[in-house]
Design a protein around this motif. Sequence first.
Motif, PDB file in Angstrom:
ATOM      1  N   UNK A   1       0.824  -1.217   0.000  1.00 53.77           N
ATOM      2  CA  UNK A   1       0.000   0.000   0.000  1.00 53.77           C
ATOM      3  C   UNK A   1       0.855   1.263   0.000  1.00 53.77           C
ATOM      4  N   UNK A   2       1.863   1.284   0.882  1.00 52.74           N
ATOM      5  CA  UNK A   2       2.649   2.506   1.047  1.00 52.74           C
ATOM      6  C   UNK A   2       3.589   2.724  -0.144  1.00 52.74           C
ATOM      7  N   UNK A   3       4.337   1.695  -0.537  1.00 49.48           N
ATOM      8  CA  UNK A   3       5.313   1.851  -1.614  1.00 49.48           C
ATOM      9  C   UNK A   3       4.642   1.832  -2.985  1.00 49.48           C
ATOM     10  N   UNK A   4       3.677   0.935  -3.160  1.00 48.04           N
ATOM     11  CA  UNK A   4       3.084   0.779  -4.483  1.00 48.04           C
ATOM     12  C   UNK A   4       1.988   1.762  -4.792  1.00 48.04           C
ATOM     13  N   UNK A   5       1.102   2.015  -3.837  1.00 51.80           N
ATOM     14  CA  UNK A   5      -0.052   2.866  -4.117  1.00 51.80           C
ATOM     15  C   UNK A   5       0.181   4.333  -3.723  1.00 51.80           C
ATOM     16  N   UNK A   6       0.710   4.536  -2.521  1.00 54.62           N
ATOM     17  CA  UNK A   6       0.947   5.925  -2.096  1.00 54.62           C
ATOM     18  C   UNK A   6       2.246   6.500  -2.663  1.00 54.62           C
ATOM     19  N   UNK A   7       3.125   5.623  -3.173  1.00 57.06           N
ATOM     20  CA  UNK A   7       4.428   6.057  -3.712  1.00 57.06           C
ATOM     21  C   UNK A   7       5.238   6.815  -2.665  1.00 57.06           C
ATOM     22  N   UNK A   8       5.210   6.293  -1.441  1.00 57.90           N
ATOM     23  CA  UNK A   8       5.947   6.923  -0.350  1.00 57.90           C
ATOM     24  C   UNK A   8       6.841   5.874   0.304  1.00 57.90           C
ATOM     25  N   UNK A   9       7.629   6.323   1.272  1.00 52.97           N
ATOM     26  CA  UNK A   9       8.554   5.382   1.909  1.00 52.97           C
ATOM     27  C   UNK A   9       8.388   5.338   3.422  1.00 52.97           C
ATOM     28  N   UNK A  10       7.206   5.710   3.964  1.00 59.35           N
ATOM     29  CA  UNK A  10       6.994   5.633   5.404  1.00 59.35           C
ATOM     30  C   UNK A  10       7.120   4.187   5.893  1.00 59.35           C
ATOM     31  N   UNK A  11       7.592   4.038   7.107  1.00 55.49           N
ATOM     32  CA  UNK A  11       7.687   2.739   7.769  1.00 55.49           C
ATOM     33  C   UNK A  11       7.385   2.956   9.248  1.00 55.49           C
ATOM     34  N   UNK A  12       7.361   1.880  10.022  1.00 55.21           N
ATOM     35  CA  UNK A  12       6.921   2.029  11.413  1.00 55.21           C
ATOM     36  C   UNK A  12       7.553   0.964  12.296  1.00 55.21           C
ATOM     37  N   UNK A  13       7.719   1.333  13.562  1.00 58.32           N
ATOM     38  CA  UNK A  13       7.976   0.315  14.582  1.00 58.32           C
ATOM     39  C   UNK A  13       6.625  -0.233  15.010  1.00 58.32           C
ATOM     40  N   UNK A  14       6.575  -1.496  15.352  1.00 62.75           N
ATOM     41  CA  UNK A  14       5.295  -2.106  15.789  1.00 62.75           C
ATOM     42  C   UNK A  14       5.609  -3.318  16.668  1.00 62.75           C
ATOM     43  N   UNK A  15       5.015  -3.312  17.818  1.00 66.04           N
ATOM     44  CA  UNK A  15       5.153  -4.415  18.774  1.00 66.04           C
ATOM     45  C   UNK A  15       3.763  -4.946  19.095  1.00 66.04           C
ATOM     46  N   UNK A  16       3.547  -6.244  18.874  1.00 61.14           N
ATOM     47  CA  UNK A  16       2.266  -6.892  19.175  1.00 61.14           C
ATOM     48  C   UNK A  16       2.470  -7.914  20.295  1.00 61.14           C
ATOM     49  N   UNK A  17       1.620  -7.816  21.312  1.00 64.80           N
ATOM     50  CA  UNK A  17       1.691  -8.712  22.475  1.00 64.80           C
ATOM     51  C   UNK A  17       0.356  -9.467  22.597  1.00 64.80           C
ATOM     52  N   UNK A  18       0.447 -10.775  22.621  1.00 65.00           N
ATOM     53  CA  UNK A  18      -0.755 -11.601  22.857  1.00 65.00           C
ATOM     54  C   UNK A  18      -0.742 -12.049  24.311  1.00 65.00           C
ATOM     55  N   UNK A  19      -1.684 -11.518  25.061  1.00 66.08           N
ATOM     56  CA  UNK A  19      -1.771 -11.796  26.505  1.00 66.08           C
ATOM     57  C   UNK A  19      -2.745 -12.944  26.740  1.00 66.08           C
ATOM     58  N   UNK A  20      -2.338 -13.906  27.609  1.00 68.12           N
ATOM     59  CA  UNK A  20      -3.193 -15.021  28.002  1.00 68.12           C
ATOM     60  C   UNK A  20      -3.548 -14.883  29.477  1.00 68.12           C
ATOM     61  N   UNK A  21      -4.716 -15.360  29.827  1.00 68.12           N
ATOM     62  CA  UNK A  21      -5.227 -15.200  31.206  1.00 68.12           C
ATOM     63  C   UNK A  21      -4.278 -15.791  32.227  1.00 68.12           C
ATOM     64  N   UNK A  22      -3.475 -16.765  31.816  1.00 69.39           N
ATOM     65  CA  UNK A  22      -2.519 -17.390  32.737  1.00 69.39           C
ATOM     66  C   UNK A  22      -1.363 -16.472  33.097  1.00 69.39           C
ATOM     67  N   UNK A  23      -1.222 -15.390  32.408  1.00 69.84           N
ATOM     68  CA  UNK A  23      -0.121 -14.451  32.646  1.00 69.84           C
ATOM     69  C   UNK A  23       0.968 -14.521  31.590  1.00 69.84           C
ATOM     70  N   UNK A  24       0.898 -15.488  30.683  1.00 71.70           N
ATOM     71  CA  UNK A  24       1.899 -15.600  29.631  1.00 71.70           C
ATOM     72  C   UNK A  24       1.655 -14.513  28.571  1.00 71.70           C
ATOM     73  N   UNK A  25       2.722 -13.895  28.202  1.00 71.19           N
ATOM     74  CA  UNK A  25       2.672 -12.868  27.147  1.00 71.19           C
ATOM     75  C   UNK A  25       3.630 -13.283  26.034  1.00 71.19           C
ATOM     76  N   UNK A  26       3.089 -13.455  24.819  1.00 72.84           N
ATOM     77  CA  UNK A  26       3.901 -13.777  23.643  1.00 72.84           C
ATOM     78  C   UNK A  26       3.964 -12.515  22.764  1.00 72.84           C
ATOM     79  N   UNK A  27       5.154 -12.172  22.312  1.00 72.87           N
ATOM     80  CA  UNK A  27       5.287 -10.916  21.563  1.00 72.87           C
ATOM     81  C   UNK A  27       6.235 -11.074  20.381  1.00 72.87           C
ATOM     82  N   UNK A  28       6.111 -10.147  19.475  1.00 70.04           N
ATOM     83  CA  UNK A  28       6.998 -10.082  18.308  1.00 70.04           C
ATOM     84  C   UNK A  28       6.981  -8.650  17.767  1.00 70.04           C
TER      85      UNK A  28
END
Length: 823
Positions: free
Chosen positions: A679-706
Amino acid sequence: MKKRRTIALVMDYVRGEYQSAVRIGVERAAEAHDVNLVIAVGETLSAHGPSEAAQNSIYRLVSAEAVDGIVIASATLCNFVGAEGVQRFCQGYAPMPMCSIGIPLEGIPSILVDNGLGIEMAAGHLFDDHACRRVAYIGGPVNNGEARIRADAFRKALAARKIPYDERLVASGQFTIDTGRSAMAEILDRGVEIDAVVAANDNMALGAIELLKARGRHVPKDVLVCGFDDVGVARYAKPSLTTVRQPIKRLGEIALETVLRMLDGEAVPERSMQQIELTRRESCGCAYQAVVMRPVTSPPPRLGAMSLGGRRDELEGLLEHAVGLPAASLDGWASGLLSALEEELEGHEGRFLHVLEQVLDTAGREGVFLDLFQGVVTLLRARLRRPAEDPAGAAVNEALERLWHACRIVIGSASVRVEGRQRLDVEVASIDLSWSGRWFSTCLSLPLFKRMLASEMPRLHFTRAAVSLYDDAQRATLKTLFLMEDGHEVTPPSESFPSHFLAPPGFLSSSERGSVVVMPLTFGDTDYFGVMALNSGANEMVYDALRLQIGSAVKTVALHREMVRQVELRERLEQESERQETVLAARLQTTLVPEQLEVEGLELSAIMTPATEVGGDYYDVIATPEGGWLGIGDVAGHGLAAGLVMLMIQSMVSALTSRDPGASPSELLAALNKALYKNVRGRLKRDEHATLLLLRYERSGRVTFAGAHDDIIVCSARTRRCVCIPSSGVWIGVLPVIDEVTRDADFVLEDGDVLVLYSDGVTEARNAHREQFGLERLCTAIEAVQTAPVDAIRDRILREVEGWCPSPDDDITVVVARYRAPA
């Protein structure tokens, strides 16, 4: 008191052998007759094209408001328009008295030389004296009247000897060395044999010699060459150039005198024809000797040891003819030299050498080629040599030989000194021009330009100068920017003056007689800026070069001024555009913040504070049956584009987690990156990028992230100390595929642990000393209120950051979560 008259000389350039000689002749006559001279310099007249308007604009400014009469150097103006074009050009100066040099004009007195006779003499010398039969001819511009006359004369010389006219032996040039080379190459490339070349002027003849040398033809052994004009370089060339000498300086003198006579109401001839002569030099194999128009029939006189006898008048004429300069120009040099010789013969030893040195000094200042005086020695030696049978002849001859030898040494030394001085003058002028060009090229404003003029003009040996710029769009008025008198800058008049005055009032009509060169200030073909007036007398190469330098400097100032105006306008437009984008981006950013923060097992509090230039901070909280998702990121850049990318990230995260609540964070990030990059490079013809951290929290207290973002902070309820967990992924939107470099990691929360996510607007906030708030201060603030409600922890972090940096330049985002383990 009677007002001193002012005469204009209109010509194409200051520098140039022909132009220089004309100008010197006119200046010499102006000084002799106590009149001011204005030398108006533009370019050769053009039949069409924009350069006619710009470079030659100075010609239209010469008028009766500034001058009383005009000398037209027609031969320098007519190359492209012919005599008819110059005739039309001169109509604009009527009814002022005018005189033309070099081209006959209808109704205007014209000072001419017999161009036809000159070419017939040159061609006749090659045909008759050297038995040449394959003589090539290099003519001048087809529209030039002098060139046409010379070409016709060459045909006439062929016809008189019943030699067929061969078009293959004829080519044309533009009176320049380069075009002489080209014309010679054109003739040789036709495969014709030649034994001699006649060129319509010296420059083309010199160009032809260069080309012949390059093609392996020796001059004069293989090909003889003859030119026309006898400009200075013809004498210095190797081989020196045989040519038809026309008295160019004398033409200028007579032209100015003709205009003055017209102003006095005298009748003047419509045509004034001046004598020319063939000067033989090395290029035809004859070396130096002047062809005298009248033959000498009587034998050399038998002179006594003490007298020149009755042949003095004849000798005087022969000497003047050998040098080719009228006696009046050097105050009767020939007569004075012969008188000194008589005194030498009467026993006043050294008298002749003393007077000769004086004559050489004067001739050098007049621009005479001093080696011509070697011909004077040769002539006197031949005329005064006594017959061998004369009993006293041997002693006289021996004494005279010593004198002639001494004379040749004196002439040679004087010639070397003059040539060295001229070369030094050119070198100094070149150095000065290189410095002035360097300084003028750095001028970006008129005040700085004025300071450079005040500095450089005296160094270029100018004592009077006026630089005036047009003061209105119609170029009807000028206003003086810079004025110098007697070598010092003076305050210019504040009032504008009519452009036809050429310079501020009084500049051209000062109490002292003077010659002034006026030139247009232009850039390229169409940019007009004003008029520059400079005193005459500086090295001639400086004028044309300085005109280009100052025109370029004024153009630079104008461009810089326009650039500043455009930048200011663009900045105002950009500021308004950015303001509107900021409002819209802020609305996007705050609208997309989750309305409710409810995830089972987590006490949540969050805030996003947009900066003045809204960035692309993102956070989200999404509840799922088994726990929930937390996300935080930051789009590089500011404004609307960053807001749009943030919107894409939010919508894709929401869609992907809703479709598969238990998905792997790394797989989800890889899919999101692929779509975002497209979308950004092909359609908008721009070079924006982003940091992004996703955390999946489970009721047991385990947090998986990437993903890749700032460190995750976990403040332990047990130790009350913060632990920083780094994220080790890559930015999204930089690479089309990130599957291979994106991995999941995890950690486990204990009951009461506090999880803090934040953007770099927190840790990179700077105080007045440019020190960052940093991760350590953030951890300290969290530890200080670890047991407080999550809203209090959030607020404490904000207070600490705002106290550190009252005006943050980036968005601030903080997400605080306390884990409560299931009962």
